[in-house]
Design an enzyme around this catalytic site. Sequence first.
Site, PDB file in Angstrom:
ATOM      1  N   HIS A 123     -13.637   6.498  13.641  1.00 37.37           N
ATOM      2  CA  HIS A 123     -12.362   6.211  12.985  1.00 37.37           C
ATOM      3  C   HIS A 123     -11.484   5.346  13.886  1.00 37.37           C
ATOM      4  CE1 HIS A 123      -8.228   7.565  11.597  1.00 37.37           C
ATOM      5  NE2 HIS A 123      -8.767   7.057  10.512  1.00 37.37           N
TER       6      HIS A 123
ATOM      7  N   HIS B 268      -3.690  -0.768  12.475  1.00 37.80           N
ATOM      8  CA  HIS B 268      -3.413   0.306  11.520  1.00 37.80           C
ATOM      9  C   HIS B 268      -2.029   0.198  10.876  1.00 37.80           C
ATOM     10  CE1 HIS B 268      -1.990   4.264  10.164  1.00 37.80           C
ATOM     11  NE2 HIS B 268      -3.213   4.355   9.675  1.00 37.80           N
TER      12      HIS B 268
HETATM   13  O1  G3P Z   1     -10.045   5.548   6.161  1.00 39.52           O
HETATM   14  C1  G3P Z   1      -9.652   6.844   6.411  1.00 39.52           C
HETATM   15  C2  G3P Z   1      -8.337   6.963   7.106  1.00 39.52           C
HETATM   16  O2  G3P Z   1      -8.290   6.028   8.134  1.00 39.52           O
HETATM   17  C3  G3P Z   1      -7.161   6.787   6.208  1.00 39.52           C
HETATM   18  O3  G3P Z   1      -5.950   7.060   6.827  1.00 39.52           O
HETATM   19  O4  G3P Z   1      -3.861   6.461   7.967  1.00 39.52           O
HETATM   20  O5  G3P Z   1      -5.916   6.743   9.297  1.00 39.52           O
HETATM   21  O6  G3P Z   1      -5.652   4.767   7.848  1.00 39.52           O
HETATM   22  P1  G3P Z   1      -5.316   6.225   8.040  1.00 39.52           P
HETATM   23 CA    CA Z   2      -7.742   3.791   8.193  1.00 41.68          CA
END
Ligand code: G3P
Ligand code: CA
Length: 241
Positions: free
Chosen positions: A9, A51
């Site tokens: 992630h 992000h």
């Molecule tokens: O793609 C899953 C997750 O990354 C979604 O939430 O806020 O971490 O982009 P965020």
């Molecule tokens: Ca994400």
Amino acid sequence: MSKFLKIAHRGYSQILPENTIPAFLKAVESGADMIEFDVHLSRDGRTVVIHDNDVDRTSDGSGFVKDMTLQELKELDFNFLKIPYPGKISIPTLEEVIDAVPAHIILNIELKNCPHKYEGIEEEVIAILKRKNSFNRVIISSFDHFALEKVKKTSPKIKTGMLYEGGWIFFRDEVRHLDVYSIHPAIDTIDVQQLQWARSQGLQVYPWVAKNIKDILFLKKYNIADGVMVNNLELFNKLKE
Ligand code: G3P
Ligand code: CA
């Protein structure tokens, strides 16, 4: 039985600055099968990997991505964790990520389109993937289901992934309507029966984000996921112990 995918992630974001090439390469080195990252458009329409809507949290600069050109963004240092990583880290473009990450790694590209709506982000990402001949190595995911619809309409061959949180009354209708390859639920809001149904329909299920081994064991116990996103890839090693 198919392999349970290790999904990094924002790259190996536990130990290196999120959404940067060093974090992506570290994830590959550490055994990730897929890398998730987020994309926005710069003022001059370039697809950049970050992000937040702004650069304040993750760089030494300040301001919204939409208000800065790629050149201005490139001047910033994203080595914000002050971890033992030498030198400056620049914001990557989508093209740079495609070039840097080995082709066998799946790229889960999250289109960020809220609260700021980036007109044409879908077309721009598709054009890059076309130029880079990369349709077969990506999943385009988003909380913006209109964006997913647009991607599917423009390029039906591209895999799309539905991001969502919480239980949904119209869940099945939405999944069918979007014709997605995968669904990506927030792990804390998982509905076991919904995911069992999704898997019975042949959908891939990739929850986010497992914070500990218990989270992963829960998914495995109920057989409700095909992989899981983590910030800390070390969790998968601990699983084997
Ligand atoms: O793609 C899953 C997750 O990354 C979604 O939430 O806020 O971490 O982009 P965020
Ligand atoms: Ca994400």
